[in-house]
Scaffold this motif. Sequence first.
Motif, short mmCIF file in Angstrom:
data_model
loop_
_atom_site.label_atom_id
_atom_site.label_comp_id
_atom_site.label_asym_id
_atom_site.label_seq_id
_atom_site.Cartn_x
_atom_site.Cartn_y
_atom_site.Cartn_z
N LEU A 153 68.31 50.11 70.98
CA LEU A 153 68.05 48.84 70.31
C LEU A 153 68.22 49.04 68.81
N GLY A 154 69.24 48.38 68.24
CA GLY A 154 69.52 48.54 66.81
C GLY A 154 70.78 49.34 66.62
N ASP A 193 72.15 44.62 69.24
CA ASP A 193 71.91 44.32 67.83
C ASP A 193 72.03 42.82 67.61
N SER A 194 71.27 42.32 66.64
CA SER A 194 71.27 40.87 66.42
C SER A 194 72.37 40.44 65.45
N GLN A 210 77.83 44.00 63.59
CA GLN A 210 77.48 45.31 64.14
C GLN A 210 77.87 45.41 65.62
N SER A 245 68.23 39.67 69.90
CA SER A 245 67.07 40.31 69.31
C SER A 245 66.41 41.26 70.31
N ALA A 246 66.09 42.45 69.81
CA ALA A 246 65.51 43.49 70.67
C ALA A 246 64.13 43.12 71.19
N THR A 268 65.68 49.86 65.45
CA THR A 268 66.07 48.83 64.48
C THR A 268 65.42 49.19 63.15
N ASN A 271 63.17 47.70 61.68
CA ASN A 271 61.87 47.08 61.56
C ASN A 271 60.86 47.75 62.49
N ASN A 298 60.43 47.52 66.67
CA ASN A 298 60.59 48.73 67.47
C ASN A 298 59.40 48.94 68.41
#
Lengths: 158, 455
Positions: free
Chosen positions: B6-7, B30-31, B35, B51-52, B73, B75, B79
């Motif tokens: 995630l990320g 990834d949002s 990316q 969004s994760a 990610t 954040n 996470n």
Amino acid sequence: MKFADFVCAESIQAQIAAETKEEVILELVGALVDSGSVKSDERESIVKAIMKREELGSTGIGRGIAVPHTKHPSVDRLVATVGVSASGVEFNSLDDAKVQIFFLLVSPPDRPGDHLRALENVARQLRDSTFCRFLKQSTTPEDIWQLLDEADSGQFGS
Amino acid sequence: MRIVILGAGTVGTSIAEVLCNNRHSVTVVDSDPVQKQRIDDELDAQAILGSASQSSVLFQANVLDADLCLAVTGNDEVNLIAASMAKAMGARRTMARVYAPVFRDLSTFDYQGHFHIDRLISLEHEAANLLARNLRDPGSVVVEHFARGELAVQEILLPEGSPAIGNSVKELELPTNVRIGALHRTKNISSEGQMWLAGADDRFEVGDRVTLIGQREDIDEVTEKVFRPALTPKLSVVIAGGGETGYHLARILENEQFDVRLMEQSRERCDFLSHNLDHATVVNADATRRSKLEEERVGHFDVFVACTGDDENNIVAGVEAREIGTQKIMAVISRRDYAGIKEQLGIDVTVSELDGVSQQVMDFLNTGPIISRSMLPGGRIGVFEIEVLEDAAATEHVIANLELPPDCLIAVVIHEDHIKVPGRDDRLQPGDTVIALIDDSAVEVTLNMFAVKED
């Protein structure tokens, strides 16, 4: 959870001599050692753990109150002591005020529920300004113990 | 294996690349559409936009069937939430990257336990550990992810003059909180040498590599008292940059045989650092300025470590320190292409926090009760972190009565977050975590004791 469930009466310090954050913590942990609540060879390790927690953000929550705490494997049940300083101690509190009332808690890592309930109880009771004022005016451990007992029986608004 | 990342930032991409190269099946979330597109173009991995922290996205990424879900990610909160959800939805193991130190502290609230995340990783601590490892006895390796970083496995080299030489393990009377694991003995530089699990009657010789297991502070104390010669000269180290990495490195080093000076630009941060470090000297100065380096007489120090949080600044500071005479230059460099030119620049060691994290992730890709496995240098003996499961044969008797092979040492048991050196009469309980040193020849038999019986 009540104060009587975790505060060790013999360790209460009504007249704290310490003048710095570390000294207060040393003094209060020392009181827990003297009363037999924690083992003397764990003193250093507990003080260190509490100081480490303070680095992340002071447990001085304002209005002259601080609740230093840690989890430590050397205790098998939650133990706590109360200290009152007449002149107050610099503690990097939220409101920059010196701290006069200390509740120091050490709890075993495997009882996270008790730990949080005790912290919650301390925070809730200390919301009452009368309780705080009486604590600050206390000069003997007996006075403090009696106040805790009165708080346990719901005599202060919460 | 199936891994969901995630990320897709620097960390996520770098780990995805390593995993793809090792032929694992990788999905990246990834949002940011840019990316996502980049992952699609550059890697042999599936990329998903979203969004994760949304269950629909995690579902699409099929975390339900993942062997590992890695939340990296930018954040911390995302996470934590995403890794927690992934675990609840069925991912076998989860890791979350966090920056703020508070998330790894237990004293007020246990984030890792509450969110049921298998490991919280900090890139900055990872980088500091890598740097420290390079500064200690050459070749010494440290694994320190066990029990939330409380427990370490460390290898030390016995130099000439060490008080332990000639004594047996038994005679040293080590405190019970530190255990001796493996002994690695090389007769001469060209031979591979022998490696075995130390017994009570083994005697130490000069040049032995000894594996110690315990809490890091206890290991340091024992190393100091028992293994290090009385008059070891202190190594002087300048650390440029007092961010999380520099601060953590200073903390590790100041407890050992090092004279530490820490240079930090921000006055406010300096106040924090000088308050929280016991022995290191904190200097309020910009380490990328040559005049400041000269003022602080950096040329007279043994080692210069650049960890300002910026690759270019680290290179500049490192080159300047070399020019004014510092003997050894180390720098944190995240960009892989930069690491290739380190020799031209005169930088001796470059460390990337990503390497540390990738290694941790690789150690984590296991089946059954194994949480992680890593090899001691020398190759024969592995450090295993094993989950004690319900109904495993290892729970049936006290340790003395388990039919464990001799080339296996149950070094430490983590019971309810409490680190314990087990005695012969202790019994493993479901939910415990075991740290064991196991020789290659004994791995299969030992792991069978921890497997859940199928009947």
